[in-house]
Structures are given as C-alpha cells and as structure tokens.
Design a protein around this motif. Structure first.
Motif, PDB file in Angstrom:
ATOM      1  N   LEU A  95       0.828  -1.205   0.000  1.00 19.63           N
ATOM      2  CA  LEU A  95       0.000   0.000   0.000  1.00 19.63           C
ATOM      3  C   LEU A  95       0.863   1.256   0.000  1.00 19.63           C
ATOM      4  O   LEU A  95       0.609   2.201  -0.753  1.00 19.63           O
ATOM      5  CB  LEU A  95      -0.902  -0.006   1.239  1.00 19.63           C
ATOM      6  CG  LEU A  95      -1.759   1.240   1.409  1.00 19.63           C
ATOM      7  CD1 LEU A  95      -2.899   1.219   0.419  1.00 19.63           C
ATOM      8  CD2 LEU A  95      -2.291   1.363   2.819  1.00 19.63           C
TER       9      LEU A  95
ATOM     10  N   VAL B 119       2.230   1.992  -3.355  1.00 21.97           N
ATOM     11  CA  VAL B 119       1.206   2.587  -4.228  1.00 21.97           C
ATOM     12  C   VAL B 119       1.049   4.072  -3.895  1.00 21.97           C
ATOM     13  O   VAL B 119       0.997   4.929  -4.793  1.00 21.97           O
ATOM     14  CB  VAL B 119      -0.144   1.850  -4.073  1.00 21.97           C
ATOM     15  CG1 VAL B 119      -1.227   2.545  -4.878  1.00 21.97           C
ATOM     16  CG2 VAL B 119      -0.026   0.404  -4.503  1.00 21.97           C
ATOM     17  N   VAL B 120       1.003   4.394  -2.597  1.00 28.11           N
ATOM     18  CA  VAL B 120       0.828   5.792  -2.182  1.00 28.11           C
ATOM     19  C   VAL B 120       2.009   6.639  -2.651  1.00 28.11           C
ATOM     20  O   VAL B 120       1.827   7.711  -3.246  1.00 28.11           O
ATOM     21  CB  VAL B 120       0.693   5.900  -0.639  1.00 28.11           C
ATOM     22  CG1 VAL B 120       0.654   7.350  -0.224  1.00 28.11           C
ATOM     23  CG2 VAL B 120      -0.559   5.190  -0.176  1.00 28.11           C
TER      24      VAL B 120
ATOM     25  N   ALA C  60     -12.606  11.304   2.538  1.00 24.77           N
ATOM     26  CA  ALA C  60     -12.197   9.913   2.377  1.00 24.77           C
ATOM     27  C   ALA C  60     -13.404   9.011   2.154  1.00 24.77           C
ATOM     28  O   ALA C  60     -13.374   8.114   1.307  1.00 24.77           O
ATOM     29  CB  ALA C  60     -11.418   9.452   3.609  1.00 24.77           C
TER      30      ALA C  60
ATOM     31  N   LYS D  80      -9.314  -8.254  -4.129  1.00 27.65           N
ATOM     32  CA  LYS D  80      -8.420  -7.772  -3.069  1.00 27.65           C
ATOM     33  C   LYS D  80      -7.338  -6.874  -3.638  1.00 27.65           C
ATOM     34  O   LYS D  80      -6.981  -5.866  -3.038  1.00 27.65           O
ATOM     35  CB  LYS D  80      -7.798  -8.955  -2.349  1.00 27.65           C
ATOM     36  CG  LYS D  80      -8.678  -9.419  -1.225  1.00 27.65           C
ATOM     37  CD  LYS D  80      -8.082 -10.595  -0.507  1.00 27.65           C
ATOM     38  CE  LYS D  80      -9.113 -11.152   0.449  1.00 27.65           C
ATOM     39  NZ  LYS D  80      -8.860 -12.545   0.778  1.00 27.65           N
TER      40      LYS D  80
ATOM     41  N   ARG E 110      -8.761  -3.597  -4.341  1.00 25.15           N
ATOM     42  CA  ARG E 110      -9.060  -2.897  -3.091  1.00 25.15           C
ATOM     43  C   ARG E 110      -7.815  -2.205  -2.555  1.00 25.15           C
ATOM     44  O   ARG E 110      -7.856  -1.055  -2.130  1.00 25.15           O
ATOM     45  CB  ARG E 110      -9.544  -3.920  -2.062  1.00 25.15           C
ATOM     46  CG  ARG E 110     -10.851  -3.555  -1.422  1.00 25.15           C
ATOM     47  CD  ARG E 110     -11.091  -4.386  -0.203  1.00 25.15           C
ATOM     48  NE  ARG E 110     -11.397  -3.452   0.866  1.00 25.15           N
ATOM     49  CZ  ARG E 110     -12.634  -3.137   1.223  1.00 25.15           C
ATOM     50  NH1 ARG E 110     -13.650  -3.711   0.635  1.00 25.15           N
ATOM     51  NH2 ARG E 110     -12.843  -2.265   2.167  1.00 25.15           N
ATOM     52  N   LEU E 111      -6.713  -2.946  -2.602  1.00 31.08           N
ATOM     53  CA  LEU E 111      -5.456  -2.402  -2.104  1.00 31.08           C
ATOM     54  C   LEU E 111      -5.033  -1.206  -2.960  1.00 31.08           C
ATOM     55  O   LEU E 111      -4.591  -0.176  -2.445  1.00 31.08           O
ATOM     56  CB  LEU E 111      -4.378  -3.487  -2.144  1.00 31.08           C
ATOM     57  CG  LEU E 111      -3.127  -3.224  -1.307  1.00 31.08           C
ATOM     58  CD1 LEU E 111      -3.483  -3.159   0.159  1.00 31.08           C
ATOM     59  CD2 LEU E 111      -2.101  -4.311  -1.539  1.00 31.08           C
ATOM     60  N   ARG E 112      -5.191  -1.357  -4.288  1.00 23.84           N
ATOM     61  CA  ARG E 112      -4.833  -0.276  -5.202  1.00 23.84           C
ATOM     62  C   ARG E 112      -5.729   0.942  -4.959  1.00 23.84           C
ATOM     63  O   ARG E 112      -5.263   2.071  -4.925  1.00 23.84           O
ATOM     64  CB  ARG E 112      -4.983  -0.766  -6.645  1.00 23.84           C
ATOM     65  CG  ARG E 112      -4.142  -0.010  -7.622  1.00 23.84           C
ATOM     66  CD  ARG E 112      -4.350  -0.585  -9.015  1.00 23.84           C
ATOM     67  NE  ARG E 112      -4.908   0.445  -9.885  1.00 23.84           N
ATOM     68  CZ  ARG E 112      -4.212   1.469 -10.360  1.00 23.84           C
ATOM     69  NH1 ARG E 112      -2.950   1.591 -10.058  1.00 23.84           N
ATOM     70  NH2 ARG E 112      -4.782   2.370 -11.130  1.00 23.84           N
TER      71      ARG E 112
ATOM     72  N   LEU F 145      -7.252   1.752  -2.219  1.00 23.49           N
ATOM     73  CA  LEU F 145      -6.905   2.384  -0.950  1.00 23.49           C
ATOM     74  C   LEU F 145      -5.633   3.218  -1.102  1.00 23.49           C
ATOM     75  O   LEU F 145      -5.540   4.330  -0.566  1.00 23.49           O
ATOM     76  CB  LEU F 145      -6.717   1.307   0.124  1.00 23.49           C
ATOM     77  CG  LEU F 145      -6.532   1.817   1.548  1.00 23.49           C
ATOM     78  CD1 LEU F 145      -7.705   2.663   1.978  1.00 23.49           C
ATOM     79  CD2 LEU F 145      -6.353   0.661   2.505  1.00 23.49           C
ATOM     80  N   GLY F 146      -4.680   2.692  -1.883  1.00 17.87           N
ATOM     81  CA  GLY F 146      -3.451   3.441  -2.128  1.00 17.87           C
ATOM     82  C   GLY F 146      -3.737   4.734  -2.855  1.00 17.87           C
ATOM     83  O   GLY F 146      -3.217   5.798  -2.508  1.00 17.87           O
ATOM     84  N   LEU F 147      -4.601   4.661  -3.874  1.00 21.70           N
ATOM     85  CA  LEU F 147      -4.968   5.862  -4.632  1.00 21.70           C
ATOM     86  C   LEU F 147      -5.686   6.864  -3.734  1.00 21.70           C
ATOM     87  O   LEU F 147      -5.453   8.070  -3.815  1.00 21.70           O
ATOM     88  CB  LEU F 147      -5.873   5.486  -5.806  1.00 21.70           C
ATOM     89  CG  LEU F 147      -5.165   4.852  -6.999  1.00 21.70           C
ATOM     90  CD1 LEU F 147      -6.183   4.427  -8.040  1.00 21.70           C
ATOM     91  CD2 LEU F 147      -4.170   5.835  -7.596  1.00 21.70           C
TER      92      LEU F 147
ATOM     93  N   ALA G 199      -5.400   7.220  -0.480  1.00 21.05           N
ATOM     94  CA  ALA G 199      -4.444   7.865   0.425  1.00 21.05           C
ATOM     95  C   ALA G 199      -3.614   8.892  -0.329  1.00 21.05           C
ATOM     96  O   ALA G 199      -3.363   9.998   0.159  1.00 21.05           O
ATOM     97  CB  ALA G 199      -3.547   6.810   1.068  1.00 21.05           C
ATOM     98  N   ALA G 200      -3.191   8.521  -1.549  1.00 17.05           N
ATOM     99  CA  ALA G 200      -2.333   9.421  -2.322  1.00 17.05           C
ATOM    100  C   ALA G 200      -3.086  10.671  -2.761  1.00 17.05           C
ATOM    101  O   ALA G 200      -2.494  11.720  -2.969  1.00 17.05           O
ATOM    102  CB  ALA G 200      -1.775   8.688  -3.534  1.00 17.05           C
ATOM    103  N   ASN G 201      -4.402  10.562  -2.947  1.00 18.84           N
ATOM    104  CA  ASN G 201      -5.179  11.742  -3.320  1.00 18.84           C
ATOM    105  C   ASN G 201      -5.560  12.574  -2.102  1.00 18.84           C
ATOM    106  O   ASN G 201      -5.797  13.774  -2.208  1.00 18.84           O
ATOM    107  CB  ASN G 201      -6.449  11.322  -4.066  1.00 18.84           C
ATOM    108  CG  ASN G 201      -6.165  11.087  -5.530  1.00 18.84           C
ATOM    109  OD1 ASN G 201      -5.705  11.983  -6.224  1.00 18.84           O
ATOM    110  ND2 ASN G 201      -6.400   9.880  -5.988  1.00 18.84           N
TER     111      ASN G 201
ATOM    112  N   LEU H 152      -3.745  12.993   0.777  1.00 19.34           N
ATOM    113  CA  LEU H 152      -2.652  13.753   1.399  1.00 19.34           C
ATOM    114  C   LEU H 152      -2.443  15.118   0.728  1.00 19.34           C
ATOM    115  O   LEU H 152      -2.416  16.138   1.425  1.00 19.34           O
ATOM    116  CB  LEU H 152      -1.359  12.929   1.413  1.00 19.34           C
ATOM    117  CG  LEU H 152      -0.176  13.571   2.146  1.00 19.34           C
ATOM    118  CD1 LEU H 152      -0.537  13.880   3.595  1.00 19.34           C
ATOM    119  CD2 LEU H 152       1.046  12.670   2.122  1.00 19.34           C
TER     120      LEU H 152
END
Lengths: 222, 242
Positions: free
Chosen positions: A196, A199-200, B157, B173, B176-178, B180-182, B184-186, B188
């Motif tokens: 994760l 990815v972030v 969020a 899955k 889902r992980l991708r 969630l990463g996107l 978080a990245a958007n 911040l």
C-alpha cells in the motif's frame, strides 16, 4: 495492534510511560523549534496528523481474509522523519482512544512506545540503509513500511510477554505465545501495508506539482 | 464520521464540569489497577457502565458497539494467558484460568472507564483542559487543529471510498489495495492544500500561531467534586474490605 485499556499491570503501564516520555519530549522540543521558525508549518503538520488518523480508520484488505487498518507508520517516518512522528503519533493515539475507543489511556505509554517510537525509527533506519545501498525507491519504501509494521507488532508482543510471563516457561514462553498469535495475523498485514505504501508513494511522486511539496514538508518537519 | 464524538456532544452530562468527569474516570482507572480484580475491578466496571448508561444516558447500542472491538482483543489476550505452550503441545496453564479471569475483570473495568470519558466528554473540551494544566500551547494548538481537520478529511475519504466502490474498485483484493493506495495518495495533497489555504486566510487576519476562544464551560463545583470523591471513596472502601 493497540494494547487495550486496563490490560497492563500498573507497574508496566507506568514504566512504558517513563520509557516513552524522553522521546516525546525531545520530539516536542524539535517541534517547538520548527514552529517558532515557521508558524505556518503547524497547519501542514496538523493536516498530516489528521491524514494519519483518517488512514488508520479505513479498512485494508489482508491476504488471510481478515481486515485491518494501515498504521501509516512507515509513510510518516519516511516523509516526516521519526523525531516529529513521536509527537504526532502520540496525539493520533490519544484521538484514537477518545474518538474510536481504540487503545487506552493507561496503556497510552506502551502504545506510544511501540507505534510512535519503535515503528518509525525502524522504518526510518531501513529506508536510510536501503537508499544508502542504492536500492530503488519502491523497494526501500516497501521494506521500510513492512518492517516498521513488523517491529511495531514485535514490540507489542514483547510488552505483553513482559507483563504476562508464562507460569512455567517464563518470558520466552510468553513471547512465543503472543508472537505466534501475532505472526499469523500480522505478517500478511505487514506485507499489505508495504504494498500500500508503495502505491501511495508512487501516486504521490506522479503528481508533478505536488512532489516537491512533500519534499518541502519533509524538510521542514525534520 | 465518529459516532463517539457525536454522542460526546449530545449526552446529558455534556455540560458537567470537565474536572469532575476527569477525576471520576482517572480515579476509577487507578482503583482498577490497585484494587483486587474481584470484587474491586468488577465493581468499577458496574459503576462506570451505570454512570454512562443511566447517568449520562448514552445509547446502550452505541456503548455495546464501542465495547465490541476491545473485548475481541481481550478474548485473544485472555486465551494466551490461560493456556501454555511447551514441547508437548498446548495445555491449560496452572492457575491460568484465574489469571485470565483477573485480566478480564481489570480490562473490562478499564474499558468501561475509557468509554465513560469518551462518550461524555468531547475531545475539544479535554484539549482546553490540557492547556489549563500547563501542556505547552504548541502541542494543544496542534492537537486542536488536527481535531478540526479530522472530520473534513474523513468526509472526503468516505466520499472517495464510495466513488471507488461504485466503480468496482473493491471488486477484488488487489483492486481494493490499489484503490486504498490511490485514496491515500489523493487525500494527502488535498489535506496539505487545505492547510495552505487555511494558513493564508489566517495569516491575512494577523495570526501568530495562537487561537484564543472563549469557553462557556463552568469550573468544578464543591458539591460535584464532593459527590465524585464519595463515589470513589465508597468504591475503594468496598474493594478493600470485601
């Protein structure tokens, strides 16, 4: 993994508060210096802390099917540095206790030690070491986040084993018990958090206008 | 975002002085740790649950929902204390059940205390109190700003999460992980952008890093503190004598 309210005996709870205090105070002093020089950094730090809290309230899929939340320890340590993370982490843990009933007040010292001190410092050390060896950023980020996560859980297992040693096999036996339970659930989670965080970081560095903003923030936070 | 925060603002004891609620909670937490688990800690659990449900009229459904997660942790912890692992395999530890029972009583009481405080007192009240007892302003100010940002970011969020779910972002899955990463990245950069805009607005109004607000909260009354002290004293006496 937060240790719940009332789980630790009084001596242990007080001991972990004492162990965490120097790190949090040192972080507070460096935070004060940053804020005196640049008061506007305060809003950036507050937004980042709130971001860590919101991230921790989201569900993350795990390999075994169990769901858990990302800790954000690795991301925070890489972006802000471990000294400031001690203070930010303490405030986030306090809010988690008060707004989500996750963790506790008497166990705050122990949770701060594992999640706001050991985890970030381990992540930061791994990140620096791998970057120093010339590893690619994605690899360094993955291991920093995953190992930061694992060191947090290992610390929690040690804290629990110290508080509740096995009647026959003592501390070692208790460590095997608590560590065994955590390994099943937390090893996949650490890997998921590592992925994760990659990815972030990828998505963050892909935003051209904002990548330098992260660097500026990281610079002023350290 | 946080049902606990909503309840903390709406319960019947919202207006009670912070010092009284805090003294009761911390006093009971101390009693939980020093008294014998049975009957001392069990009594603390009963008193604090009653205070939350009948005194402050906290919704029992919400109380149970909040207690569920810590009790799950307790179940795992109590099982590891009750059993032992050696070369012959897994077995019941000598005195393990008693130790697990004591642990359950202590932790249950601790959770009851924490839930009482969390469900009757908003975090903003507690931060104002922290400033009064001498926690550095830099820290409390940072915490207050963080508290302010929490709800804005959580809304964003949740909206992002719903949008991703509607576009099959939670289908597998890996996705889902991708997702969630996107997310978080958007989130911040948005958080930092909002911080910068707020800072600009505050700077235009001559802000120097200190926000002073008038509080309408009353200080502790002699009657309230006496009541709290007598409840604590009675619980301690019962725990020592019984």
């Amino acid at each position: 993994m937060h240790i719940m309210e009332g789980f630790l005996p009084v001596g242990h709870a007080a001991g972990w508060f004492a162990a965490s205090a120097p790190f949090v105070v040192a972080g507070g002093v460096s935070l004060r210096r940053i804020l005196r020089e640049r008061p506007e950094a305060r809003l950036n730090l507050a937004a980042s802390g709130a971001f860590a809290f919101v991230l921790s309230a989201l569900k993350m899929p795990s390999v075994t099917g169990s769901c858990s939340h990302p800790t954000g320890v690795g991301l925070g340590a890489v972006v802000f540095g471990p000294a400031v993370m001690a203070v930010l982490g303490t405030i986030v843990l306090l809010f988690q206790a008060l707004l989500l009933a996750h963790g506790g007040l008497t166990t705050l010292g122990a949770n701060v030690f594992s999640m706001a001190i050991v985890g970030p410092w381990a992540s930061y050390a791994v990140w620096k070491a791998l970057r120093g060896l010339g590893a690619p950023i994605a690899l360094a980020v993955f291991f920093a986040a995953a190992l930061g996560d694992l060191s947090t859980y290992a610390t929690t297992a040690v804290q629990l084993a110290l508080a509740y040693p096995d009647a026959e096999t003592g501390y070692a036996g208790a460590l095997v018990k608590f560590g065994g339970i955590f390994a099943v659930t937390q090893l996949p989670l650490a890997i998921a958090e590592g992925l994760l965080t990659v990815v972030v970081m990828n998505a963050l560095s892909g935003r051209a206008g904002h990548a330098d903003e992260i660097a500026v923030l990281a610079g002023e936070a350290r | 975002m946080s049902p606990i925060d909503r309840e903390a603002h709406l319960n019947r004891w919202r207006g009670k002085p912070l010092a009284e609620k805090l003294t009761l909670t911390l006093g009971m937490l101390l009693l939980t740790m020093v008294l014998k688990p049975w009957p001392g800690a069990a009594l603390v659990a009963v008193v604090m649950t009653a205070a939350a449900l009948f005194g402050a009229r906290v919704s029992p459904k919400l109380w149970l929902a909040c207690a569920a997660a810590p009790l799950g942790f307790l179940a795992v912890g109590a099982v590891s204390v009750a059993f032992r692992v050696d070369l012959h395999g897994v077995g019941l530890a000598p005195g393990g059940l008693a130790a697990a029972g004591a642990l359950a009583a202590r932790s249950g009481a601790g959770v009851a205390c924490l839930l009482f405080l969390a469900l009757t007192t908003p975090a903003s009240d507690m931060l104002a109190g922290a400033r009064k007892i001498g926690v550095p302003t830099e820290i409390t100010e940072l915490a207050l700003l963080m508290y302010r940002f929490l709800f804005i970011l959580a809304d964003a969020a949740l909206a992002m999460d719903a949008a991703q779910a509607a576009r099959l972002g939670h289908a597998t899955k890996a996705r889902r992980l991708r997702s969630l990463g996107l997310l978080a990245a958007n989130l911040l950069p948005r958080a930092l952008d909002r911080a910068r805009r707020l800072e600009l607005g505050l700077a235009a109004r001559g802000w120097h890093g200190d926000m002073r607000v008038l509080s309408d909260r009353l200080g502790p009354t002699a009657r309230g503190m006496a009541l709290v002290a007598s409840v604590l004293g009675a619980t301690a006496l019962f725990g020592v004598l019984a």
